[in-house]
Motif scaffolding. Structure first.
Motif, mmCIF file in Angstrom:
data_model
loop_
_atom_site.group_PDB
_atom_site.id
_atom_site.type_symbol
_atom_site.label_atom_id
_atom_site.label_comp_id
_atom_site.label_asym_id
_atom_site.label_seq_id
_atom_site.Cartn_x
_atom_site.Cartn_y
_atom_site.Cartn_z
ATOM 1 N N HIS A 38 0.828 -1.207 0.000
ATOM 2 C CA HIS A 38 0.000 0.000 0.000
ATOM 3 C C HIS A 38 0.864 1.259 0.000
ATOM 4 N N ARG A 41 2.284 1.736 -3.450
ATOM 5 C CA ARG A 41 1.259 2.268 -4.351
ATOM 6 C C ARG A 41 1.096 3.770 -4.164
ATOM 7 N N GLU A 131 -9.205 1.770 -0.955
ATOM 8 C CA GLU A 131 -7.963 0.985 -1.003
ATOM 9 C C GLU A 131 -7.334 0.936 0.384
ATOM 10 N N VAL A 132 -7.346 2.055 1.091
ATOM 11 C CA VAL A 132 -6.814 2.088 2.469
ATOM 12 C C VAL A 132 -7.616 1.133 3.346
ATOM 13 N N ASP A 135 -6.769 -2.429 2.471
ATOM 14 C CA ASP A 135 -5.431 -2.754 2.968
ATOM 15 C C ASP A 135 -5.474 -3.046 4.469
#
Length: 158
Positions: A38, A41, A131-132, A135
């Motif tokens: 993460h 990214r 996305e966070v 993750d």
């Protein structure tokens, strides 16, 4: 010192963009280790001023390359993601390549994030926030799984 009459070399070189990469002076392990995926990214997709050039370069270099030959995070995409998005890569008989045609997927979904990254688009804040969340959930799941595995090993040893 006087004028020499020479013209400075200002011609653009093929890989001049590499000098401006956000990852240039960072530990390469950050981009290989699954635990820091993460963060890698984020560096690529948010902080890198030359992500478009990096993406074009990795697409050219990995065109038609098998899944197991793609490692780490490059241009904000993991190796398996780059394989999944490369229609020319071998091994798509059981899982076809992901192609973005027609209407864009809803932002906030994993597919929308991949679309943004693969097409070199600006990543929507909704995609990043989800996305966070993904993750964090993945890390929590892995930590729980490790604890369960350790407990099972300890129970067998007793």
């Amino acid at each position: 010192m006087g004028y020499t009459g020479s013209i400075p070399d200002t011609a653009a070189r093929r890989h001049d963009w590499m000098a401006r990469m956000a990852c240039r002076d960072m530990d390469p392990d950050l981009f290989i280790d699954r635990a820091t995926e993460h963060e890698a990214r984020l560096i690529c997709a948010v902080r890198c001023p030359v992500r478009a050039e990096c993406l074009a370069n990795v697409k050219r270099l990995e065109a038609g390359v098998a899944r197991d030959r793609r490692d780490g995070v490059v241009a904000g995409l993991t190796g398996p993601e780059r394989w999944r998005l490369d229609a020319d890569a071998p091994g798509h008989s059981d899982k076809p390549a992901l192609v973005f045609t027609g209407e864009a997927p809803n932002c906030g979904t994993y597919t929308a994030l991949l679309r943004h990254l693969w097409l070199g688009e600006r990543v929507d804040p909704g995609c990043w926030s989800n996305e966070v969340r993904r993750d964090r959930l993945n890390r929590a799941h892995l930590a729980t799984k490790r604890q369960e595995d350790v407990a099972a090993i300890n129970a067998e040893a007793s």
